[in-house]
Design a protein around this motif. Structure first.
Motif, PDB file in Angstrom:
ATOM      1  N   ILE A   1       0.158  29.370   2.549  1.00 27.75           N
ATOM      2  CA  ILE A   1      -0.758  28.447   2.029  1.00 27.75           C
ATOM      3  C   ILE A   1      -1.793  28.303   3.036  1.00 27.75           C
ATOM      4  O   ILE A   1      -3.129  28.258   2.589  1.00 27.75           O
ATOM      5  N   GLU A   2      -1.450  27.884   4.146  1.00 24.62           N
ATOM      6  CA  GLU A   2      -2.517  27.437   5.184  1.00 24.62           C
ATOM      7  C   GLU A   2      -3.308  28.582   5.356  1.00 24.62           C
ATOM      8  O   GLU A   2      -4.421  28.540   5.529  1.00 24.62           O
ATOM      9  N   TYR A   3      -2.670  29.851   5.446  1.00 22.05           N
ATOM     10  CA  TYR A   3      -3.326  31.106   5.917  1.00 22.05           C
ATOM     11  C   TYR A   3      -4.394  31.390   4.644  1.00 22.05           C
ATOM     12  O   TYR A   3      -5.360  31.790   4.688  1.00 22.05           O
ATOM     13  N   ALA A   4      -3.684  31.229   3.364  1.00 24.74           N
ATOM     14  CA  ALA A   4      -4.556  31.606   2.011  1.00 24.74           C
ATOM     15  C   ALA A   4      -5.700  30.422   2.036  1.00 24.74           C
ATOM     16  O   ALA A   4      -6.826  31.427   1.748  1.00 24.74           O
ATOM     17  N   ASN A   5      -5.574  29.466   2.508  1.00 23.20           N
ATOM     18  CA  ASN A   5      -6.741  28.690   2.529  1.00 23.20           C
ATOM     19  C   ASN A   5      -7.981  29.042   3.368  1.00 23.20           C
ATOM     20  O   ASN A   5      -9.032  28.515   3.369  1.00 23.20           O
ATOM     21  N   THR A   6      -7.427  29.911   4.476  1.00 28.31           N
ATOM     22  CA  THR A   6      -8.777  30.278   5.495  1.00 28.31           C
ATOM     23  C   THR A   6      -9.499  31.536   4.571  1.00 28.31           C
ATOM     24  O   THR A   6     -10.359  32.065   5.463  1.00 28.31           O
ATOM     25  N   LEU A   7      -8.915  31.976   3.600  1.00 29.59           N
ATOM     26  CA  LEU A   7      -9.450  33.249   2.882  1.00 29.59           C
ATOM     27  C   LEU A   7     -10.308  33.004   2.004  1.00 29.59           C
ATOM     28  O   LEU A   7     -10.427  31.982   1.370  1.00 29.59           O
TER      29      LEU A   7
ATOM     30  N   LEU B   1      -0.035  22.206  -1.264  1.00 34.40           N
ATOM     31  CA  LEU B   1      -0.296  23.060  -2.405  1.00 34.40           C
ATOM     32  C   LEU B   1      -1.184  22.086  -3.562  1.00 34.40           C
ATOM     33  O   LEU B   1      -1.883  22.792  -4.130  1.00 34.40           O
ATOM     34  N   ALA B   2      -0.820  20.762  -3.435  1.00 37.55           N
ATOM     35  CA  ALA B   2      -1.727  20.036  -4.196  1.00 37.55           C
ATOM     36  C   ALA B   2      -3.080  19.916  -3.861  1.00 37.55           C
ATOM     37  O   ALA B   2      -4.216  19.481  -4.897  1.00 37.55           O
ATOM     38  N   ASN B   3      -3.578  20.269  -2.464  1.00 35.03           N
ATOM     39  CA  ASN B   3      -4.963  20.201  -2.039  1.00 35.03           C
ATOM     40  C   ASN B   3      -5.516  21.552  -1.817  1.00 35.03           C
ATOM     41  O   ASN B   3      -6.356  21.462  -0.956  1.00 35.03           O
ATOM     42  N   VAL B   4      -5.251  22.621  -2.301  1.00 35.54           N
ATOM     43  CA  VAL B   4      -5.722  23.882  -1.957  1.00 35.54           C
ATOM     44  C   VAL B   4      -7.196  23.740  -2.511  1.00 35.54           C
ATOM     45  O   VAL B   4      -7.282  23.129  -3.637  1.00 35.54           O
TER      46      VAL B   4
END
Length: 256
Positions: free
Chosen positions: A38-44, A92-95
């Motif tokens: 999730i942390e990585y996805a947030n950078t994309l 997850l709640a803060n994506v």
């Protein structure tokens, strides 16, 4: 790998949990991998994030072997372990982009927390849900802020305390899920298409707005905030493009 990430051509990120041998139950390693993913996805530069599971069941919740090992640990180790799960739920709640959860089969214990953390959730008609913690002499503590917000305090007073299994239609009625569908893929595609038809910055700003406004007293501070938010986005590049496209009767640039 128990957790995989894929990105579609339309910039939709999909995180899939695949531990079918244990009904997609999660342990410390799975939680750590979900956090990392999730942390990585947030950078994309993605437009939305989908959370799903392989096989017959969404997730049985906590892995029994992991729970047994934690029972033998002291308070400090249990606290550290619980904080990792709390970190996962918070992330997850803060994506920043919209999140969509696809649920099939069983969704028990902590799995209900994952569902509640997502912006939108859909399930198959045969999906079953259970906040099963009290059956084991435990409580759904870490997931409680998200689940209570999703299903409401009144429903939580029943299902937290009884650990009853409830079906998809009940989950729909209480607001835990948004839609029941025989075809999760088709249903998800429709929702995702609706999202990507909209201005990407506006969608993220709208998600932030919900967090800023929900539960607040309607006073001068709040009305000033909302006025500032719409004024800011009207003069933004995306706001200007969207308005121009509407009046010029053409598709906005983000739909090209």
């Amino acid at each position: 790998m128990s957790v995989t990430l894929s990105i579609s051509k339309s910039s939709i990120a999909t995180i899939e949990l695949d531990r079918q041998s244990v009904h997609n139950a999660f342990d410390a390693q799975t939680i750590a991998k979900l956090i990392e993913t999730i942390e990585y996805a947030n950078t994309l530069p993605i437009r939305a994030l989908v959370l799903k599971s392989a096989g017959k069941h969404f997730s049985a919740g906590a892995d029994l072997a992991w729970m047994k090992s934690m029972a033998d640990n002291d308070f400090a180790k249990n606290l550290a372990d619980s904080k990792q799960l709390a970190k996962l739920m918070f992330l997850l709640a803060n994506v920043a982009v919209p999140t969509l959860c696809l649920v099939q089969g069983a969704a028990f214990g902590g799995a209900v927390g994952l569902i509640a953390c997502c912006d939108i959730a859909i399930s198959t008609p045969d999906a079953k849900f259970c906040l099963s913690e009290v059956k084991l002499g435990l409580i759904p503590a870490v997931i409680s802020p998200y689940v209570i917000k999703a299903m409401g305090e009144r429903q939580a007073r029943r299902y937290f305390l009884t650990a009853e299994v409830f079906k998809a239609n009940t989950a729909l009625e209480m607001g835990l899920i948004h839609q029941v569908s025989d075809d999760l893929t088709l249903c998800a595609d429709g929702i995702l298409q609706a999202i990507i038809n909209n201005g990407p910055c506006a969608v993220m700003a709208a998600k932030t707005l919900i967090k800023e406004v929900a539960g607040q007293t309607i006073d001068q501070t709040l009305t000033d905030l909302t006025a500032e938010r719409i004024a800011t986005i009207r003069v933004s590049a995306e706001g200007q493009e969207g308005l121009s496209a509407f009046f010029e009767k053409r598709a906005p640039s983000w739909q090209n």
